[in-house]
Write an enzyme that holds these catalytic residues in place. Structure first.
Site, PDB file in Angstrom:
ATOM      1  CG  ASP A  87       5.653   4.006   1.185  1.00  0.00           C
ATOM      2  OD1 ASP A  87       5.774   4.735   2.186  1.00  0.00           O
ATOM      3  OD2 ASP A  87       4.551   3.733   0.676  1.00  0.00           O
TER       4      ASP A  87
ATOM      5  CE  LYS B 268       0.216   6.741   7.369  1.00  0.00           C
ATOM      6  NZ  LYS B 268      -1.250   6.620   7.327  1.00  0.00           N
TER       7      LYS B 268
ATOM      8  CE1 TYR C  49      -3.727   2.535   0.790  1.00  0.00           C
ATOM      9  CE2 TYR C  49      -2.086   3.482   2.262  1.00  0.00           C
ATOM     10  CZ  TYR C  49      -3.281   3.585   1.590  1.00  0.00           C
ATOM     11  OH  TYR C  49      -4.035   4.718   1.695  1.00  0.00           O
TER      12      TYR C  49
END
Length: 437
Positions: free
Chosen positions: A247, A274, A165
């Site tokens: 990532d 984040k 993801y």
């Protein structure tokens, strides 16, 4: 199917149904809000991951590492906003920075000192990041990194991993495709499969622009990459001239310089997001100077809120004053100890249920380990995961529906004791339903 298995599955279905009924009865306000929300938003929400059956719990407020829902129930927050809530809900230094930024004006339509100082902090921390640019989310960061890799190499194809993801438009299910995923040409491989991944890289050498990989799968189940796997990707991409992108939107919290620093594998580019702006919207992508230099005239990179004053101010405090390399190491060790403690409890209970993860991230698994890549869950696993989620809520512990825990800095030993007790109670109360070792 044996009679014993049939009975167990029947009991499991009954247990889930009872847990759902108790959940509904305890949350009339959340239920009413969901019904109203469905009248104006498809599915009654604007963020799919937060929704689950029969309806999601709606939160009213948070303080430290605790939450209160609109029905007045309190929870220990171990969801940690899917790793974005690293600082909890009431870190005074971040609140002060945001208030000060608001006082100086919100939308200045100009560059400012705060973005340069935050960029300096990011470049100083991550081994692969010589130059960096900001976005509003990790999704945008990954899109821009892939765009840069395609422009830099003059190739079009991207290699990703099943179960990975990389944002709302870069989702790679275990089978088939997601209709929301951007239509780049993708080739797929299995996570932690060195031979298979290297083979795909070499077979597509003449058209492969980038390989994008999470050093630990996040939504895919907190499954760590083996060091040899990442090292093989590093070697193979260098051989064919493809850009290796880590990532680290989730895993950057694993040390002062992310998981890449801890493992000693340096990609060509890194994406971030984040927690790094203290809870404000944030994303970043960076890497080798020759790749990032494309944004000095050749590739346009717009975004009204890329350098918004709230994120820039909060990020300088979050990275510059609070989440230091020492703080990252302490949090990593706390998470490692937590996972070992929980797995010891479950092993002594005689079940194969266990937690995978690294550092301050963990996910409950209901099949025997070691788990090296995601696999389609069985109906029994899905039911056990749902039961665990509802039982934790009943114990006053809020975690991700998929069973993921992301520790925040305010979580201390008392909170971890509470989690350990709740897991032990679950293992005892549900012993007849859990798969045995």
């Amino acid at each position: 199917m044996s009679a014993a298995v049939q009975l167990r599955n029947s009991d499991l279905a009954s247990a889930v149904a009872e847990a759902r009924e108790a959940y509904v009865a305890a949350r009339p306000a959340s239920r009413a809000l969901h019904e109203r929300a469905r009248q104006v938003m498809p599915g009654g929400n604007t963020r799919t991951v937060l929704v689950y059956s029969p309806f999601p719990t709606a939160m009213e407020s948070g303080e430290g590492c605790y939450l209160r829902d609109i029905d007045g129930r309190d929870y220990l927050d171990l969801c940690g906003e899917y790793t974005a809530g690293l600082f909890g809900h009431s870190e005074k230094r971040i609140h002060d920075a945001v208030r000060a930024a608001l006082g100086r004006g919100i939308n200045l339509a100009a560059v400012g000192e705060a973005e340069t100082s935050l960029a300096s902090l990011v470049c100083g921390r991550f081994p692969s990041v010589e130059l960096v640019r900001f976005t509003n989310s990790g999704t945008e960061a990954n899109l821009m990194a892939l765009t840069a890799a395609r422009a830099f190499t003059g190739r079009d194809t991207v290699m990703a991993f099943r179960g990975g993801y990389h944002g709302g438009v870069l989702l790679f299910p275990l089978s088939g495709t997601n209709p929301a995923t951007v239509p780049f040409p993708f080739v797929m491989a299995d996570y932690n499969d060195i031979e298979g991944a290297v083979s795909v890289i070499r077979e597509n050498a003449d058209r492969l622009a980038a390989v994008i990989v999470e050093p630990m799968l996040g939504s895919g189940g907190c499954i760590p990459a083996r060091l040899e796997f990442l090292a093989a990707l590093r070697k193979a991409t260098a051989e064919v001239g493809a850009v290796l992108i880590f990532d680290e939107v989730m895993t950057s919290r694993m040390s002062g310089g992310g998981l890449q620093q801890r493992l000693g594998v340096t990609p060509d580019m890194t994406t971030l997001g984040k927690y790094m702006a203290g809870g404000m919207s944030f994303g970043a992508f960076g890497g080798r100077g020759e790749i990032m230099g494309l944004f000095d005239g050749r590739i346009a990179h717009a975004g009204t809120f890329n350098n918004n004053v709230l994120s820039m101010a909060a990020g300088n405090v979050a990275l510059g004053k609070i989440f230091t390399a020492e703080a990252a190491e302490t949090l990593f060790d706390r998470g490692e100890a937590m996972r070992a403690r929980l797995n010891d409890i479950l092993a002594r209970a005689g079940t194969v249920m266990h937690f995978t993860g690294i550092g301050s991230m963990a996910t409950a698994q209901f099949r025997a380990g070691p788990i090296e890549r995601p696999a389609p869950p069985t109906p029994e696993e899905e039911a056990l995961r749902e039961l665990f989620f509802f039982d934790m809520l009943a114990s006053g512990i809020y975690l991700a529906k998929r069973g993921m825990i992301a520790l925040s800095l305010p979580v201390g030993e008392a909170e971890l004791d509470r989690l350990a007790a709740a897991v032990a109670d679950f293992a005892e109360a549900r012993a007849g339903l859990l798969p045995r070792a």
